[in-house]
Enzyme design. Structure first.
Site: not given
Ligand code: PBG
Length: 340
Positions: A207, A262
């Site tokens: 991620k 992601k």
């Molecule tokens: C945070 C989380 C995020 C997303 C999913 N879980 C955002 C972040 O890491 O700040 C992002 C998902 C998206 O942008 O659709 N745990």
């Protein structure tokens, strides 16, 4: 999927005419290498307190925060269209947020109530629960902050409690999205010891610290708290791909059943390499900003949203993703049904 070179060099033009296999819809259908099916899609939902509540999210056109009673019919729509799983994210009331995010392991928190309601009403649709502290912290960070640092090991203890609460509520797939080191192993051990040996772990393994998460942070209500801060000390640097393979290897070794990359489209190379290197079921997250870009351009008449979304999600499959989490899952599944 193999990335090996084609075995034979085709004879030169004019004997080779690749357009022969593109002339008509039937031949294109016959030779298509990739198929996108509703069964490849996961629909995320944002949940709010209350009943009969439906709040539009301006930066995610077509997506609303829903109270649990309104969530149920939406998930029924997913089931009817062949979408196998939904992902839930809570929009926690501000008064329940703290520095340590303790609402995350309250067994009666919004997310756990939503999980219980869904498993009671629609047991055949998989429910994926988000494990990370950002919907619950006053900092908007995914972990516990001490002296300006997101502390790893103390956060893991919190994540373990959070994961156990969700498993007890009936969550099928525990999905840690926090990027702390070592959390998959700790969560697997705790789940097994508590009798949740069948609960699946989907690791957000690679991620990235991405600017494409903006609309999501608005949706869960963590944007204001986070302010100008970033998540670069735990989420990955977009410049790196070898590091992504190390992240995935570690999460698999710690017991991840499924891994995720992601964001999505800017990281298709990462998806392809993860799938090729490990061969595990690999998911990709078509994140909020990616969805918002298409919708914003479509609102201006600059893009055809349906065609762009179908093309985008097909590209994920071509890159090697087994399934895709996308805000467009419901509309794309409906359009796949319409197109037969
Ligand atoms: C945070 C989380 C995020 C997303 C999913 N879980 C955002 C972040 O890491 O700040 C992002 C998902 C998206 O942008 O659709 N745990």
């Amino acid at each position: 999927m193999s990335l090996a070179a084609p075995p034979a060099v085709p004879p030169p033009f004019p004997r080779s005419r690749l357009r022969r296999l593109r002339r008509t819809p039937w031949i294109r259908a016959l030779v298509a290498e990739t198929a996108l099916r509703p069964a490849d899609l996961v629909q995320p939902f944002f949940v709010v307190e209350g009943t009969n509540r439906r709040e539009p999210i301006p930066s995610l056109p077509g997506i609303e925060r829903l109270s649990i009673d309104l969530l149920i019919p939406e998930v029924e729509r997913c089931a009817a269209l062949g979408i196998p799983m939904v992902a839930l994210f809570p929009c926690t009331p501000p008064e329940r947020k703290t520095l340590d995010g303790r609402e995350a392991w309250n067994p009666d928190n919004l997310l756990c109530r939503a999980i219980r309601a869904l498993k009671r009403a629609i047991p055949d649709v998989g429910v994926m629960g988000d494990v990370a502290l950002d919907p619950y912290t006053t900092t908007g960070q995914d972990g516990i902050v001490r002296d300006g640092e997101i502390v790893n090991d103390e956060t893991i203890e919190a994540l373990v409690k959070q994961a156990l609460c969700q498993a007890e509520a009936g969550c099928d797939v525990i999905a840690p999205s926090d990027m702390m080191d070592g959390r998959i192993g700790a969560i697997r051990k705790a789940l097994d010891e508590a009798g949740f040996a069948s609960t699946i772990i989907l690791a957000y393994a690679a991620k990235y610290a991405s600017a494409f998460y903006g609309p999501f942070r608005e949706a869960v209500g963590s944007a204001r708290a986070l302010g100008k801060a970033d998540k670069k000390t735990y989420q990955m640097d977009p410049a790196n791909v070898r590091e992504a393979l190390r992240e995935v290897a570690l999460d698999i070794a710690e017991g991840a059943d499924l891994v995720m990359v992601k964001p999505g489209l800017p990281y298709l190379d990462v998806i392809a390499r993860v799938k090729d290197a490990f061969g595990l079921p690999t998911l990709a997250y078509h994140v909020s900003g990616e969805y918002a870009m298409v919708k914003a351009a479509a609102e201006r008449g600059w893009l055809d949203a349906e065609a762009c979304l179908l093309e985008s999600l097909t590209a994920f499959k071509r890159a090697g993703a087994d399934a895709i989490v996308s805000y467009a899952a419901l509309e794309v599944a409906a359009s796949l049904h319409r197109r037969g």
